[in-house]
Design an enzyme around this catalytic site. Structure first.
Site, mmCIF file in Angstrom:
data_model
loop_
_atom_site.group_PDB
_atom_site.id
_atom_site.type_symbol
_atom_site.label_atom_id
_atom_site.label_comp_id
_atom_site.label_asym_id
_atom_site.label_seq_id
_atom_site.Cartn_x
_atom_site.Cartn_y
_atom_site.Cartn_z
ATOM 1 N N ASP A 102 0.806 -1.002 -0.013
ATOM 2 C CA ASP A 102 -0.204 0.018 0.057
ATOM 3 C C ASP A 102 1.157 1.421 0.445
ATOM 4 O OD1 ASP A 102 -1.955 -1.682 0.276
ATOM 5 O OD2 ASP A 102 -2.120 -1.398 2.152
HETATM 6 N N1 URA Z 1 -1.473 -6.134 4.157
HETATM 7 C C1 URA Z 1 -1.772 -4.650 3.957
HETATM 8 O O1 URA Z 1 -2.867 -4.172 4.348
HETATM 9 N N2 URA Z 1 -0.809 -3.528 3.247
HETATM 10 C C2 URA Z 1 -0.011 -3.789 2.841
HETATM 11 O O2 URA Z 1 0.528 -2.551 2.400
HETATM 12 C C3 URA Z 1 0.579 -5.506 2.991
HETATM 13 C C4 URA Z 1 -0.014 -5.951 3.576
#
Ligand code: URA
Length: 230
Positions: A102
């Site tokens: 993310d």
């Molecule tokens: N889980 C999440 O919520 N975000 C990420 O970037 C990776 C795993």
């Protein structure tokens, strides 16, 4: 692509004529004569017919990046800096991401221009554990370990998450090991437990850990030993 198809395409030949060139020993792949018509070639191999280059070998790239927060795991984005913008390599446009993070997340990200390699890695995703350090805004409830291990129902995917391991490091900090990569998986799972993720950092993918000396925003090629770990 099969070798006979590549030769036929390059020379505007019929298959039979391409076969004659190959079986006569006139074709070299990466410097070695290949007489098998169905020999599989990819864009990372150099192919020559007599003295003529049929295909230049493209450089295969396998990179690790320490993703900083605020950078998107995409090859293009109208509004934000992308992870590709951080790679100062002439062939960076050929790269894609093997396992996104993310925008706010940080840590180990793999990039490559070898679709077969990333597909293999992603197909095996359920077997490749990924480890994350997570900080949340409220105390993690005592049943978190069992709830992560039991799996949670995710909609709209209509799935139950695979057993995941959560270990408490402090009341608001945990290490999480996932064996798959569902959209916003850790945020969603901790959200069910009433916790908002304030920091999420990927420490490792399989046996490959983010090296301490790789600063946020920095990248380097994977070594053959690191490739083997994946
Ligand atoms: N889980 C999440 O919520 N975000 C990420 O970037 C990776 C795993």
């Amino acid at each position: 692509m099969k070798l006979d198809r590549l030769i036929a395409k390059h020379r505007f030949l019929g298959r039979a004529e391409a076969h004659r060139c190959i079986t006569a020993g006139r074709v070299r792949v990466d410097g070695h004569v290949v007489t098998e018509n169905q020999h599989e070639v990819d864009r990372f191999m150099q192919v020559r017919l007599d003295e003529e280059t049929v295909q230049q070998a493209q450089r295969a790239l396998y990179l690790m990046l320490h993703k900083p927060a605020g950078v998107v795991s995409a090859t293009r984005d109208a509004d934000h800096v992308t992870v590709i913008d951080l790679i100062d390599d002439p062939d960076r446009e050929s790269l894609h991401i093997a396992g996104r993070l993310d925008r706010a997340s940080t840590g180990l990200l793999l990039l490559t221009n070898d679709g077969r390699w990333s597909k293999r890695l992603m197909d095996a995703a359920s077997k490749v554990p990924k480890t994350y350090l997570v900080v949340v805004d409220a105390d993690i409830p005592p049943d978190a370990v069992e709830r992560f291990a039991a799996g949670m129902e995710f909609q709209p995917e209509g799935i139950i998450t695979l057993p995941a391991e959560l270990s408490l490091l402090s009341p608001r900090q945990a290490r999480v090991v996932l064996h798959e990569g569902r959209h916003h998986q850790i945020k969603r799972m901790l959200g069910r437990l009433g916790c908002l993720v304030t920091s999420l950092h990927r420490e490792s993918i399989g046996g490959l850990s983010l090296p301490d000396e790789l600063e946020p925003g920095s990248w380097r090629a994977l070594t053959p030993e690191e490739m083997a770990l994946l």
